[in-house]
Scaffold this motif. Sequence first.
Motif, PDB file in Angstrom:
ATOM      1  N   GLY A   1      19.257  37.918  62.080  1.00  0.00           N
ATOM      2  CA  GLY A   1      18.248  37.543  61.095  1.00  0.00           C
ATOM      3  C   GLY A   1      18.854  37.298  59.725  1.00  0.00           C
ATOM      4  O   GLY A   1      18.502  36.327  59.038  1.00  0.00           O
ATOM      5  N   VAL A   2      19.786  38.162  59.317  1.00  0.00           N
ATOM      6  CA  VAL A   2      20.458  37.992  58.023  1.00  0.00           C
ATOM      7  C   VAL A   2      21.253  36.689  58.004  1.00  0.00           C
ATOM      8  O   VAL A   2      21.198  35.913  57.044  1.00  0.00           O
ATOM      9  CB  VAL A   2      21.376  39.193  57.735  1.00  0.00           C
ATOM     10  N   GLY A   3      22.005  36.447  59.073  1.00  0.00           N
ATOM     11  CA  GLY A   3      22.819  35.244  59.136  1.00  0.00           C
ATOM     12  C   GLY A   3      21.997  33.969  59.097  1.00  0.00           C
ATOM     13  O   GLY A   3      22.354  32.993  58.433  1.00  0.00           O
ATOM     14  N   LEU A   4      20.877  33.959  59.800  1.00  0.00           N
ATOM     15  CA  LEU A   4      20.015  32.779  59.802  1.00  0.00           C
ATOM     16  C   LEU A   4      19.461  32.510  58.407  1.00  0.00           C
ATOM     17  O   LEU A   4      19.400  31.357  57.949  1.00  0.00           O
ATOM     18  CB  LEU A   4      18.869  32.967  60.799  1.00  0.00           C
ATOM     19  N   PHE A   5      19.043  33.558  57.727  1.00  0.00           N
ATOM     20  CA  PHE A   5      18.497  33.399  56.372  1.00  0.00           C
ATOM     21  C   PHE A   5      19.518  32.742  55.455  1.00  0.00           C
ATOM     22  O   PHE A   5      19.189  31.838  54.676  1.00  0.00           O
ATOM     23  CB  PHE A   5      18.088  34.762  55.810  1.00  0.00           C
ATOM     24  N   VAL A   6      20.761  33.170  55.542  1.00  0.00           N
ATOM     25  CA  VAL A   6      21.807  32.631  54.663  1.00  0.00           C
ATOM     26  C   VAL A   6      22.141  31.191  55.035  1.00  0.00           C
ATOM     27  O   VAL A   6      22.248  30.313  54.168  1.00  0.00           O
ATOM     28  CB  VAL A   6      23.061  33.522  54.735  1.00  0.00           C
ATOM     29  N   ARG A   7      22.298  30.912  56.309  1.00  0.00           N
ATOM     30  CA  ARG A   7      22.778  29.594  56.727  1.00  0.00           C
ATOM     31  C   ARG A   7      21.727  28.499  56.590  1.00  0.00           C
ATOM     32  O   ARG A   7      22.061  27.334  56.411  1.00  0.00           O
ATOM     33  CB  ARG A   7      23.275  29.663  58.168  1.00  0.00           C
TER      34      ARG A   7
END
Length: 456
Positions: free
Chosen positions: A230-236
């Motif tokens: 979830g964190v990675g998707l938000f950033v990318r």
Amino acid sequence: MPLVHSEISPEKTQPDAGPQPEAEPQPDVGPQPDASPESMRRVAVASFIGTAIEFYDFYIYGTAAALVLNEAFFPTLDPVNATLASFSTYAVAFAARPIGSVVFGHFGDRVGRKSVLVASLLLMGLSTALVGLLPGYGTLGIWAPVLLILLRFLQGIGLGGEWGGAALLAVEHAPKKKRGLYAAFPQLGPSVGFFAATGVFWLLSAVLSDDAFRSWGWRVPFLLSFLLVGVGLFVRLRISETPVFAKVMDAQEASKVPTLDVLRRYPRELLLGAGGMIVAYGLFYTATTYCLAYATGTLGVSRDTMLGLSLVACLFLAAGTWLAATRSDAAGRRKLILAGAGLAVVWGLVLFPLLDTEQPVLMALALGGALFCMGVVYGPMGAYLPELFGTNVRYSGASLAYNLGGVLGGAVSPLVATRLQSAFGSSSVGWYVSAMAIVSLVCVLALPETRERELT
């Protein structure tokens, strides 16, 4: 189609940042003219966080393979064969990584870097999390290791598409004279991912009883991947496509079959680039996965002690990566990679004599020195491999070279090391590490320097 070092012809230049054609050659040496420091920071953070999360997912499997997967999924085998079986499931992902390079590289070179990076993150993260939910051999019998191998294979495909996209995200946004600096951020991802993976296992090992750790505690790091995805998707999802690739799309120069074009136009760069990566993979997986199993199983060093030493060694990896990557803009990528490989030739011979002392300080030096050598090779590779290939096949070419090196250096290292140690003693493993370093040294010697090349 233009080679990687060729100039852009004026008739193929279609600027999107302004009406004057003469202002547009600037993207050849860096980002678009309106790229702000804030947008560059966002790119650096996105490339760093993405690789950190994906390599965390990948490394927790290696740690679990060294500590507990042999008992959870191969309890009917004797200790040596159970360890080999555990490492074999570990190696499956390396075999899958070139497949991921082909699949994700194809779409990365045809559709764009950003969307492919989102897909690779999802595949990697969900495959990792499901390992934490997978019942062991006692519940599913033979289906437990079968499903474990399947999930590990999917992990490998996801990671096969990750590194190339993350490196290109940084390099293709960066100014020409700072490509090594910006490429340092995705290259630091493995250090942070490894530190986080080892740290979580170390904490669980310290607070849980041995029975609790082996029963359910080892699953916790895998389940954390749900949150990290979830964190990675938000950033990318907040980053834009790279300006270098946008120019390819505007000029309608995207390759129809990027992998075939790589094999036809860049076979030398592909094979020698893969050979150059062998020592980085070999050092890392020998000094981490194999040495963790060797020290806890053969030398009798406690699990907590080895995990703590691995955390210390990871700092050496980060230092070597950052130092070499940032210095490569001035000193040259090739020169620093050769220095790291040459140092690794020597360090392979002292690695196990230091480790076999069972003295924590000397063991930390052994592991830290090996990972520092790895970092010096690995750091400049973030810019070096992409610079070897043309823009319209860069995702496929850089990813394939990177991951083929992983098959040769990472997949087989724990397996070969286990067999060598059992047959000839630990010193033979050190000679094996030095041999891998010599192979990489020769391969990089046959490649050119690339820091002055244009990306278009």
